[in-house]
Scaffold this motif. Sequence first.
Motif, mmCIF file in Angstrom:
data_model
loop_
_atom_site.group_PDB
_atom_site.id
_atom_site.type_symbol
_atom_site.label_atom_id
_atom_site.label_comp_id
_atom_site.label_asym_id
_atom_site.label_seq_id
_atom_site.Cartn_x
_atom_site.Cartn_y
_atom_site.Cartn_z
ATOM 1 N N LYS A 35 -7.186 2.896 -1.454
ATOM 2 C CA LYS A 35 -7.034 4.447 -1.187
ATOM 3 C C LYS A 35 -6.478 4.726 0.256
ATOM 4 O O LYS A 35 -6.364 3.716 1.196
ATOM 5 N N GLY A 37 -7.118 6.472 3.302
ATOM 6 C CA GLY A 37 -8.588 6.476 4.324
ATOM 7 C C GLY A 37 -7.668 7.212 5.704
ATOM 8 O O GLY A 37 -6.785 8.369 6.383
ATOM 9 N N CYS A 38 -8.785 6.300 6.726
ATOM 10 C CA CYS A 38 -7.369 6.484 8.165
ATOM 11 C C CYS A 38 -5.925 7.279 7.955
ATOM 12 O O CYS A 38 -5.701 7.401 9.471
ATOM 13 N N SER A 41 -5.722 1.972 10.413
ATOM 14 C CA SER A 41 -6.684 0.330 10.129
ATOM 15 C C SER A 41 -7.491 0.489 11.031
ATOM 16 O O SER A 41 -7.841 -0.261 11.424
ATOM 17 N N ASN A 42 -8.647 1.669 10.882
ATOM 18 C CA ASN A 42 -9.267 1.307 11.299
ATOM 19 C C ASN A 42 -10.981 1.146 9.784
ATOM 20 O O ASN A 42 -11.923 1.326 10.398
ATOM 21 N N GLY A 44 -10.378 0.147 6.532
ATOM 22 C CA GLY A 44 -10.596 -0.931 5.432
ATOM 23 C C GLY A 44 -11.099 -0.323 3.856
ATOM 24 O O GLY A 44 -10.350 -1.140 3.539
ATOM 25 N N LEU A 45 -10.321 0.851 4.291
ATOM 26 C CA LEU A 45 -10.158 1.513 2.788
ATOM 27 C C LEU A 45 -9.106 1.159 1.872
ATOM 28 O O LEU A 45 -9.666 1.327 0.524
ATOM 29 N N CYS A 46 -8.353 0.865 2.358
ATOM 30 C CA CYS A 46 -6.641 0.209 2.061
ATOM 31 C C CYS A 46 -6.116 -1.117 1.616
ATOM 32 O O CYS A 46 -5.182 -1.334 1.906
ATOM 33 N N CYS A 58 -1.909 -0.019 5.297
ATOM 34 C CA CYS A 58 -1.490 1.114 5.463
ATOM 35 C C CYS A 58 -0.922 1.028 7.171
ATOM 36 O O CYS A 58 0.115 1.581 7.595
HETATM 37 S S1 FES Z 1 -6.052 3.823 5.796
HETATM 38 FE FE1 FES Z 1 -7.934 3.395 7.184
HETATM 39 S S2 FES Z 1 -7.501 1.291 7.689
HETATM 40 FE FE2 FES Z 1 -5.777 1.960 6.314
#
Ligand code: FES
Length: 157
Positions: A35, A37-38, A41-42, A44-46, A58
Amino acid sequence: MLITMELNGRRVSREVSPDTLLLDFVRAEGAFSVKRGCETSNCGLCTVFLNEHPVLSCSVLAARAEGRRVTTLEGLQKEAKELGAFIADQGAEQCGFCNPGFIMNTISLLREHPNPDEAEIRSYLAGNLCRCSGYEGQMRGIVAYLKWREEAGHSGE
Ligand code: FES
Ligand code: FES
């Protein structure tokens, strides 16, 4: 530039620009469990495994995966299904967006430490953010999964 890697056991090659992120590369190859997400690097979704180690896709260039093995949830169906069922059982899945990242990192934790205590689980998963829940459901699901593994004699596999 031409990048070649092994993605979930399949050899893939693709022409990409040098600044292509690993996140975009694997999604373009159909790994939609990863996914966005942010993107900072905050959250963890990726999370993906790069040669079996979890990385945040990411913040990794696709070029860094040249000639290496990349694994996403699509490549971990059995473990993902088992663990996911325990988490869902606890009602932890609300929107479900954070689930793949949680499962990837939990699988990684259990490979490194087959029998973690609750403090170790919380510490290892501290980088996985969930905007819907208070993390307690995920924690109960992981603890129940560990208990099931132990009873079924799967610990340490
Ligand atoms: S998209 Fe959030 S840590 Fe990679
Ligand atoms: S269940 Fe929605 S972000 Fe975690």
